[in-house]
Scaffold this active site. Structure first.
Site, PDB file in Angstrom:
ATOM      1  N   HIS A 215      -1.651  -2.621  -4.414  1.00  0.00           N
ATOM      2  CA  HIS A 215      -1.193  -1.737  -3.570  1.00  0.00           C
ATOM      3  C   HIS A 215      -1.843  -1.152  -2.463  1.00  0.00           C
ATOM      4  O   HIS A 215      -1.854  -0.020  -2.077  1.00  0.00           O
ATOM      5  CB  HIS A 215      -0.350  -0.592  -4.344  1.00  0.00           C
ATOM      6  N   CYS A 216      -2.785  -1.914  -2.035  1.00  0.00           N
ATOM      7  CA  CYS A 216      -3.791  -1.473  -0.872  1.00  0.00           C
ATOM      8  C   CYS A 216      -2.973  -1.014   0.423  1.00  0.00           C
ATOM      9  O   CYS A 216      -3.601  -0.183   0.798  1.00  0.00           O
ATOM     10  CB  CYS A 216      -4.709  -2.568  -0.404  1.00  0.00           C
ATOM     11  N   VAL A 217      -1.909  -1.257   0.558  1.00  0.00           N
ATOM     12  CA  VAL A 217      -0.984  -0.695   1.562  1.00  0.00           C
ATOM     13  C   VAL A 217      -0.634   0.824   1.360  1.00  0.00           C
ATOM     14  O   VAL A 217      -0.708   1.620   2.286  1.00  0.00           O
ATOM     15  CB  VAL A 217       0.286  -1.352   1.757  1.00  0.00           C
TER      16      VAL A 217
END
Length: 438
Positions: A215-217
Site C-alpha cells: 500500500h505504498c500509495v
C-alpha cells in the site's frame, strides 16, 4: 601590492614545510625513513606506562615487527576502508593487502577521501593502494579487485591480522565463517589471528525495513515503490528466469529501478533514483564521514594493540552513536552457544511433519539470526546423500523444485533428521536438526 604578495609568501611557506616533512622528499635514513619519523610510535612501544599490558616489556623489536614483518589484510576500500588504510599506514604497518570488488562512483567522493573525480569507474582497491603507496614512503599496499569468496583459506592464512570494513551483512558473515574455520584448524597458532571480526548474527537488523509495501500509495515514500518492485514484481515477472535478485548485478538493479519508477509515476511519487534503488535492494545504511573516521580509528587502535601486545585489547564490543549527541559504550558480548559460525551444534528446526519444504526455505532466508540468501538443502536418506533443493544450478533447481511443494513427511524426513544447508553467506555447511511438532 602587499596584499598580492601575501598569498604567494604563504604558498612558499607551505611548500617549504611540506619538503621538511619528507613526504615526497627530504632527508631519509633506512631507505624510506628519516630521523624521528616513528617517534610517536616509539613512545608507546619503547617505554613503560600506567596503561600498558601487565605482561608488556618495552623494546625496539615491536616497532621492527610492525615495519618489516606484520602483514595486514583490509577487507573493503570504501568509507571505512579508506580511513583504515590511512590510519594503519601512518601507524607503521607497511605490508598491507586490500580486497574490494567495487568500482568508484561519484557518490563515494564525499567521504572516501583516497579517490578523486578522475578515478570514477576504476577499482577502489587499486586506486586506494596507489594513493597510499605514493603518499606514504615505504608502505606497500597490494590491491585485489575481487570478491572475498574468490580466495581460499590459504590466502587468508598468510596474514597476521584481518580487518573488515564491509557494509554487506552477507559478506561479513561469510568472512566471519572463513576466519573461524581457520582458527579451528590452527588453534595452536591462533595468537596472530586475535583480530578476527566477531559477528553476533542475532544482533543484526531485520532485512525488511520498509513496511506497507502493498500500500505504498498510503505512505508515499520512494523506498516503498522499490520494495514493491523487489518483493512483488520480481518473483511474479521473473525477468531473468528463476535467478534470485542480485544487488551486485547492474542489470537486476536497473530492472527494479525501472519498475519502481513506473510505480512511482502511477501514484505521483518522486525521489526514485538508481542510487536509492541499489541502496534499498542491498540494504545499504547511509554513511557519514565522521562516523567512518571514529570507527576506523577504534579499529586501527585495536589492530595496534593486538600486533604489539602493548595494551589490553577491547573486550569485546563497542557501541558508538552520534545521532543525538555523542554516546559510546563498551561491553563484553557473550558467545552464543549454537552460533552458526563458531559452533558445530546443529540448529533446531521446529516444524510439523505436514509443513512443506518451502516453509523451511522461507525460514532460512527470513529468520533474523540466519538471513540466508539462496540456501541449498541436502540430507541423508537410506544411507545416500540426497539434494532436497538447490537454487544456484539451473538444471538441479528445475529437478528439485517440485520438492518445495511436498511435505516433510512426503519427502521421507523423520523426527531428528539432520539437514545440511550450504549458502553464500557462509563458507561452511550449517547443520540443522528437525524437531517435529504436533
Amino acid at each position: 601590492m602587499a596584499d598580492a604578495e601575501e598569498p604567494e609568501k604563504k604558498r612558499r611557506r607551505i611548500e617549504d614545510l611540506t619538503d621538511k616533512m619528507a613526504v615526497d622528499g627530504g632527508h631519509r635514513i633506512s631507505g624510506s625513513d628519516w630521523d624521528g619519523r616513528w617517534n610517536h610510535v616509539r613512545k608507546f612501544l619503547e617505554r613503560p606506562g600506567p596503561f600498558t599490558h601487565p605482561d608488556f616489556e618495552p623494546s625496539t623489536e615491536s616497532l621492527q615487527f610492525l615495519l618489516e614483518t606484520c602483514k595486514i589484510l583490509v577487507i573493503g576500500a570504501g568509507g571505512l576502508g579508506c580511513e583504515l588504510l590511512k590510519n594503519l599506514a601512518l601507524s607503521g604497518f607497511r605490508l598491507i593487502d586490500v580486497v574490494d570488488m567495487d568500482t568508484i562512483d561519484v557518490s563515494n567522493l564525499n567521504r572516501q577521501f583516497l579517490f578523486r573525480p578522475k578515478d570514477v569507474g576504476r577499482p577502489k582497491a587499486e586506486v586506494a593502494a596507489e594513493f597510499i603507496n605514493s603518499r606514504i614512503p615505504g608502505c606497500k599496499v597490494l590491491p585485489h579487485f575481487k570478491k572475498i569468496q574468490d580466495f581460499d583459506d590459504s590466502f587468508y592464512r598468510q596474514f597476521h591480522i584481518i580487518v573488515c570494513g564491509l557494509d554487506s551483512i552477507i559478506a561479513r558473515r561469510w568472512m566471519n565463517g572463513m576466519l573461524i574455520s581457520i582458527l579451528r584448524e590452527c588453534s595452536s597458532h591462533s595468537a596472530g589471528h586475535d583480530g578476527v571480526y566477531r559477528l553476533h548474527a542475532g544482533a543484526l537488523p531485520p532485512t525488511d525495513k520498509f513496511p506497507n509495501v502493498h500500500h505504498c500509495v498510503d505512505a508515499p515514500a520512494p523506498e516503498h515503490c522499490i520494495e514493491y518492485a523487489r518483493i512483488l514484481q520480481w518473483p511474479k515477472e521473473t525477468p531473468f528466469g528463476d535467478t534470485s535478485l542480485d544487488g551486485d548485478n547492474p542489470e537486476h538493479i536497473q530492472w527494479v529501478f525501472e519498475r519502481a519508477q513506473e510505480r512511482a509515476a502511477e501514484f505521483s511519487i518522486t525521489g526514485v533514483t538508481y542510487r536509492l534503488t541499489q541502496g534499498v535492494v542491498k540494504r545499504i545504511i547511509p554513511a557519514v564521514a565522521s562516523t567512518n573516521a571514529v570507527i576506523a580509528a577504534a579499529c586501527a587502535t585495536e589492530v595496534f594493540k593486538i600486533a604489539t601486545s602493548a595494551y589490553i585489547p577491547l573486550n569485546n564490543y563497542l557501541v558508538f552513536n552520534d545521532v543525538d549527541g555523542l554516546y559510546t559504550h563498551a561491553f563484553e558480548a557473550e558467545r552464543k552457544e549454537n552460533c552458526t559460525a563458531c559452533s558445530q551444534v546443529p540448529q533446531d528446526l521446529q516444524f510439523p511433519p505436514s509443513a512443506k519444504l518451502q516453509e523451511i526455505l522461507e525460514y532460512l532466508t527470513e529468520n533474523s539470526s540466519l538471513q540466508m540468501k539462496s540456501p541449498a538443502i541436502t540430507t541423508i536418506l537410506e544411507g545416500k546423500n540426497k539434494t532436497l533443493y538447490l537454487q544456484s544450478v539451473k538444471s538441479i533447481e528445475e529437478r528439485t523444485r517440485p520438492n518445495l511443494c511436498k511435505t516433510l513427511k512426503e519427502l521421507g524426513l523423520s523426527d531428528g533428521q539432520e539437514l545440511a544447508v550450504a549458502d553464500v553467506t557462509t563458507p561452511q555447511t550449517v547443520l540443522f536438526k528437525l524437531n517435529f511438532t504436533a
